[in-house]
Write a protein that holds these residues in place. Structure first.
Motif, PDB file in Angstrom:
ATOM      1  N   LEU A  61      32.033  38.338  40.083  1.00 17.74           N
ATOM      2  CA  LEU A  61      33.001  40.361  40.269  1.00 17.74           C
ATOM      3  C   LEU A  61      32.516  41.024  39.652  1.00 17.74           C
ATOM      4  CD1 LEU A  61      36.347  38.090  38.115  1.00 17.74           C
ATOM      5  CD2 LEU A  61      36.136  38.947  40.262  1.00 17.74           C
ATOM      6  N   ARG A  62      31.497  41.729  38.623  1.00 22.24           N
ATOM      7  CA  ARG A  62      30.111  42.655  38.249  1.00 22.24           C
ATOM      8  C   ARG A  62      29.667  42.635  39.864  1.00 22.24           C
ATOM      9  NH1 ARG A  62      29.000  43.554  33.070  1.00 22.24           N
ATOM     10  NH2 ARG A  62      30.724  43.573  32.062  1.00 22.24           N
ATOM     11  N   ILE A  63      28.728  42.050  40.511  1.00 18.83           N
ATOM     12  CA  ILE A  63      28.279  41.710  41.774  1.00 18.83           C
ATOM     13  C   ILE A  63      28.905  42.571  42.524  1.00 18.83           C
ATOM     14  CG2 ILE A  63      26.710  40.813  43.320  1.00 18.83           C
ATOM     15  CD1 ILE A  63      25.926  39.387  41.101  1.00 18.83           C
ATOM     16  N   SER A  64      30.672  42.459  43.259  1.00 21.15           N
ATOM     17  CA  SER A  64      31.436  42.852  43.585  1.00 21.15           C
ATOM     18  C   SER A  64      31.659  44.915  43.636  1.00 21.15           C
ATOM     19  CB  SER A  64      32.620  41.890  44.059  1.00 21.15           C
ATOM     20  OG  SER A  64      32.215  40.610  44.414  1.00 21.15           O
ATOM     21  N   ARG A  65      31.770  44.733  42.795  1.00 26.08           N
ATOM     22  CA  ARG A  65      31.450  46.150  42.165  1.00 26.08           C
ATOM     23  C   ARG A  65      30.112  47.124  42.673  1.00 26.08           C
ATOM     24  NH1 ARG A  65      32.927  46.266  36.028  1.00 26.08           N
ATOM     25  NH2 ARG A  65      32.870  48.469  36.812  1.00 26.08           N
ATOM     26  N   LYS A  66      29.407  46.418  42.635  1.00 26.42           N
ATOM     27  CA  LYS A  66      28.135  47.566  43.588  1.00 26.42           C
ATOM     28  C   LYS A  66      28.924  48.167  44.569  1.00 26.42           C
ATOM     29  CE  LYS A  66      23.943  46.255  42.654  1.00 26.42           C
ATOM     30  NZ  LYS A  66      23.332  45.085  43.213  1.00 26.42           N
ATOM     31  N   TYR A  74      28.007  46.952  54.234  1.00 27.98           N
ATOM     32  CA  TYR A  74      29.716  47.241  53.653  1.00 27.98           C
ATOM     33  C   TYR A  74      30.035  46.624  52.031  1.00 27.98           C
ATOM     34  CZ  TYR A  74      30.143  47.380  58.390  1.00 27.98           C
ATOM     35  OH  TYR A  74      30.388  47.176  60.386  1.00 27.98           O
ATOM     36  N   GLY A  75      28.657  47.056  51.032  1.00 28.97           N
ATOM     37  CA  GLY A  75      29.499  46.533  49.974  1.00 28.97           C
ATOM     38  C   GLY A  75      28.778  45.413  49.592  1.00 28.97           C
ATOM     39  N   HIS A  76      29.589  44.856  47.937  1.00 30.43           N
ATOM     40  CA  HIS A  76      28.788  43.078  47.707  1.00 30.43           C
ATOM     41  C   HIS A  76      29.972  42.814  47.780  1.00 30.43           C
ATOM     42  CE1 HIS A  76      25.618  46.553  47.013  1.00 30.43           C
ATOM     43  NE2 HIS A  76      24.689  45.712  47.196  1.00 30.43           N
ATOM     44  N   PHE A  77      31.279  42.789  48.266  1.00 32.52           N
ATOM     45  CA  PHE A  77      31.945  42.397  47.914  1.00 32.52           C
ATOM     46  C   PHE A  77      32.176  40.214  48.005  1.00 32.52           C
ATOM     47  CE2 PHE A  77      33.566  46.074  49.453  1.00 32.52           C
ATOM     48  CZ  PHE A  77      34.567  46.375  48.092  1.00 32.52           C
ATOM     49  N   LYS A  78      31.244  40.397  48.908  1.00 31.19           N
ATOM     50  CA  LYS A  78      31.411  38.732  48.807  1.00 31.19           C
ATOM     51  C   LYS A  78      30.480  37.626  48.355  1.00 31.19           C
ATOM     52  CE  LYS A  78      31.416  38.341  54.368  1.00 31.19           C
ATOM     53  NZ  LYS A  78      30.777  37.599  55.471  1.00 31.19           N
ATOM     54  N   ALA A  79      29.948  38.319  47.436  1.00 25.39           N
ATOM     55  CA  ALA A  79      29.686  38.141  46.217  1.00 25.39           C
ATOM     56  C   ALA A  79      30.768  36.973  44.808  1.00 25.39           C
ATOM     57  CB  ALA A  79      28.828  38.810  44.762  1.00 25.39           C
ATOM     58  N   GLU A  80      32.220  37.343  45.530  1.00 21.61           N
ATOM     59  CA  GLU A  80      33.700  36.868  44.700  1.00 21.61           C
ATOM     60  C   GLU A  80      33.548  36.011  45.298  1.00 21.61           C
ATOM     61  OE1 GLU A  80      37.909  38.090  43.690  1.00 21.61           O
ATOM     62  OE2 GLU A  80      36.640  39.123  45.223  1.00 21.61           O
ATOM     63  N   LEU A  81      32.812  35.542  46.368  1.00 19.46           N
ATOM     64  CA  LEU A  81      32.905  34.366  47.632  1.00 19.46           C
ATOM     65  C   LEU A  81      32.304  33.722  47.107  1.00 19.46           C
ATOM     66  CD1 LEU A  81      34.504  35.828  50.999  1.00 19.46           C
ATOM     67  CD2 LEU A  81      35.640  35.081  48.950  1.00 19.46           C
ATOM     68  N   ILE A  82      30.538  33.927  47.062  1.00 19.10           N
ATOM     69  CA  ILE A  82      30.432  32.546  46.267  1.00 19.10           C
ATOM     70  C   ILE A  82      30.212  32.270  44.490  1.00 19.10           C
ATOM     71  CG2 ILE A  82      27.745  32.343  46.361  1.00 19.10           C
ATOM     72  CD1 ILE A  82      27.012  34.462  48.543  1.00 19.10           C
ATOM     73  N   SER A 145      42.516  39.137  44.150  1.00 21.98           N
ATOM     74  CA  SER A 145      40.321  38.612  43.820  1.00 21.98           C
ATOM     75  C   SER A 145      40.679  36.695  43.996  1.00 21.98           C
ATOM     76  CB  SER A 145      40.410  38.249  42.210  1.00 21.98           C
ATOM     77  OG  SER A 145      39.155  37.685  41.914  1.00 21.98           O
ATOM     78  N   SER A 146      39.537  36.346  45.161  1.00 18.76           N
ATOM     79  CA  SER A 146      39.276  34.660  46.060  1.00 18.76           C
ATOM     80  C   SER A 146      38.686  33.588  44.333  1.00 18.76           C
ATOM     81  CB  SER A 146      38.683  34.721  46.468  1.00 18.76           C
ATOM     82  OG  SER A 146      37.503  35.243  46.635  1.00 18.76           O
ATOM     83  N   SER A 147      38.669  34.502  43.404  1.00 23.04           N
ATOM     84  CA  SER A 147      37.026  34.316  43.098  1.00 23.04           C
ATOM     85  C   SER A 147      38.546  33.670  41.663  1.00 23.04           C
ATOM     86  CB  SER A 147      36.065  34.824  42.307  1.00 23.04           C
ATOM     87  OG  SER A 147      36.289  36.001  42.308  1.00 23.04           O
ATOM     88  N   LEU A 148      38.768  35.009  40.917  1.00 21.31           N
ATOM     89  CA  LEU A 148      39.782  34.648  39.883  1.00 21.31           C
ATOM     90  C   LEU A 148      40.485  33.623  40.194  1.00 21.31           C
ATOM     91  CD1 LEU A 148      40.144  35.701  37.001  1.00 21.31           C
ATOM     92  CD2 LEU A 148      41.378  38.023  38.200  1.00 21.31           C
ATOM     93  N   TYR A 149      41.204  33.887  41.336  1.00 25.45           N
ATOM     94  CA  TYR A 149      42.365  33.010  41.934  1.00 25.45           C
ATOM     95  C   TYR A 149      42.180  31.154  41.860  1.00 25.45           C
ATOM     96  CZ  TYR A 149      45.264  29.870  44.278  1.00 25.45           C
ATOM     97  OH  TYR A 149      46.568  29.010  45.117  1.00 25.45           O
ATOM     98  N   ALA A 150      40.596  30.872  42.270  1.00 28.63           N
ATOM     99  CA  ALA A 150      39.841  30.253  41.890  1.00 28.63           C
ATOM    100  C   ALA A 150      39.775  29.314  40.419  1.00 28.63           C
ATOM    101  CB  ALA A 150      37.957  29.760  42.728  1.00 28.63           C
ATOM    102  N   ALA A 151      39.644  30.831  39.826  1.00 26.07           N
ATOM    103  CA  ALA A 151      39.550  30.570  38.393  1.00 26.07           C
ATOM    104  C   ALA A 151      40.679  29.876  37.635  1.00 26.07           C
ATOM    105  CB  ALA A 151      39.033  31.733  38.248  1.00 26.07           C
ATOM    106  N   ALA A 152      42.105  30.386  38.249  1.00 24.01           N
ATOM    107  CA  ALA A 152      43.486  30.477  36.914  1.00 24.01           C
ATOM    108  C   ALA A 152      43.615  28.729  37.876  1.00 24.01           C
ATOM    109  CB  ALA A 152      44.229  31.249  38.006  1.00 24.01           C
ATOM    110  N   GLN A 153      43.291  28.118  39.502  1.00 25.84           N
ATOM    111  CA  GLN A 153      43.155  27.108  39.629  1.00 25.84           C
ATOM    112  C   GLN A 153      43.145  26.286  38.435  1.00 25.84           C
ATOM    113  OE1 GLN A 153      45.506  26.374  41.978  1.00 25.84           O
ATOM    114  NE2 GLN A 153      45.968  28.319  41.437  1.00 25.84           N
ATOM    115  N   GLY A 154      41.170  26.308  38.405  1.00 27.19           N
ATOM    116  CA  GLY A 154      40.891  25.894  37.185  1.00 27.19           C
ATOM    117  C   GLY A 154      41.290  25.230  35.832  1.00 27.19           C
ATOM    118  N   ASN A 155      42.084  26.554  35.566  1.00 27.63           N
ATOM    119  CA  ASN A 155      42.629  26.938  34.158  1.00 27.63           C
ATOM    120  C   ASN A 155      43.781  26.054  34.264  1.00 27.63           C
ATOM    121  OD1 ASN A 155      42.647  29.909  34.362  1.00 27.63           O
ATOM    122  ND2 ASN A 155      41.413  29.178  33.118  1.00 27.63           N
ATOM    123  N   LYS A 156      43.987  26.027  35.066  1.00 30.78           N
ATOM    124  CA  LYS A 156      45.530  24.662  35.388  1.00 30.78           C
ATOM    125  C   LYS A 156      45.093  23.588  35.426  1.00 30.78           C
ATOM    126  CE  LYS A 156      47.846  24.772  39.956  1.00 30.78           C
ATOM    127  NZ  LYS A 156      48.125  24.385  41.187  1.00 30.78           N
TER     128      LYS A 156
END
Length: 293
Positions: A61-66, A74-82, A145-156
């Protein structure tokens, strides 16, 4: 909301996960030793790996904000997917470890009888992780946010692991020693399936896959404009939480360049306002059926 502000909001979810996992990991490892519970100890070790996964999401998320630079126009948004991929790899490793450990317990028959302190700890952990899951799930949908959604699934998954530990511990306390490893196998399978689901979706997006149903909805929406004769082609891709579209439209051949520009501006604004798609490159072509030979 600005996409960079969205990502900044997403960091809250990552920090909530990190602090929750740190607290639960330390508590479970201490209590598992005092209460003689293998299930709780495994759950604590699982939370330790979750800390690593949550840190990976935070870094993504931090890298994506660059902002865009010379190498990333096109920015660094794909860092979130990684980060989502890394989270899925960690999840599948933990899931397979839980399954393997459960089978080893069944095979060796090395059962133990934990104290009630372990049960209360597992119950509290389940409640906490459900709360964290709901918080991150709502936030991930709000900011897309795909990465935060992945984190939420991990929480579940972690809530289910703690629930499994609670069931296993409770069963062991009344003599049903087999219940602990059976529950472990079940939950381990859920973790592996969730990890595969995240990996599949993230890989599809990273390879510029785009949902056909979404294309159909956008095509129908654009063709409602009375000045657009036909949408010849739509290509879409996801760049982190941003959608990029390339669109070719047919219009009346006799309109001016300025008029064509007005049409594209109108479509771009409508896509941004009603479909949250701020990045659309629209190419205007004269309708070939109306062009004079």
């Amino acid at each position: 909301m600005n996409p960079y502000d969205q990502l900044k909001k997403g960091e809250r979810g990552a920090w909530v996960s990190i602090f929750s996992y740190l607290l639960l990991a330390i508590t479970k490892l201490i209590v598992s030793y005092l209460a003689n519970s293998q299930a709780l100890r495994a759950d604590g070790l699982n939370n330790t790996t979750d800390v690593i996964a949550s840190i990976a999401v935070l870094i993504g998320l931090r890298i994506s904000r660059k902002p865009p630079d010379d190498d990333h126009h096109y920015g660094h948004f794909k860092a979130e997917l990684i980060a989502s991929l890394m989270a899925s790899f960690i999840m599948v490793t933990v899931g397979l470890q839980v399954i393997l450990t459960s089978f080893q317990i069944i095979w060796s028959g090395t059962f133990t009888q934990p104290t009630s302190l372990a049960s209360w700890t597992a119950l509290a952990s389940t409640i906490i992780m459900i709360a964290v899951y709901l918080f991150n799930l709502r936030l991930s949908k709000k900011i897309n946010s795909s990465s935060l959604y992945a984190a939420a699934q991990g929480n579940k998954s972690d809530a289910l692991i703690s629930l499994s530990a609670l069931i296993g511990i409770s069963g062991a306390q009344i003599g049903w020693y087999w219940l602990d490893p059976i529950a472990g196998i079940f939950v381990g399978a859920i973790i592996v399936y969730t990890a595969w689901d995240i990996f599949k979706d993230t890989s599809h997006t990273l390879t510029d896959g785009f949902d056909d149903n979404t294309v159909a909805v956008i095509r129908k929406f654009i063709e409602k404009d009375p000045e657009i004769i036909k949408v010849r082609d739509i290509k879409g891709r996801q760049h982190g939480n941003q959608t990029f579209l390339d669109i070719i439209i047919y219009v009346e051949p006799s309109i001016t360049v300025s008029h064509g520009h007005e049409i594209t501006d109108r479509i771009e604004k409508a896509l941004a306002d009603q479909h949250s798609i701020p990045h659309a490159h629209i190419h205007v072509e004269p309708n070939p059926e109306l062009v004079n030979d």
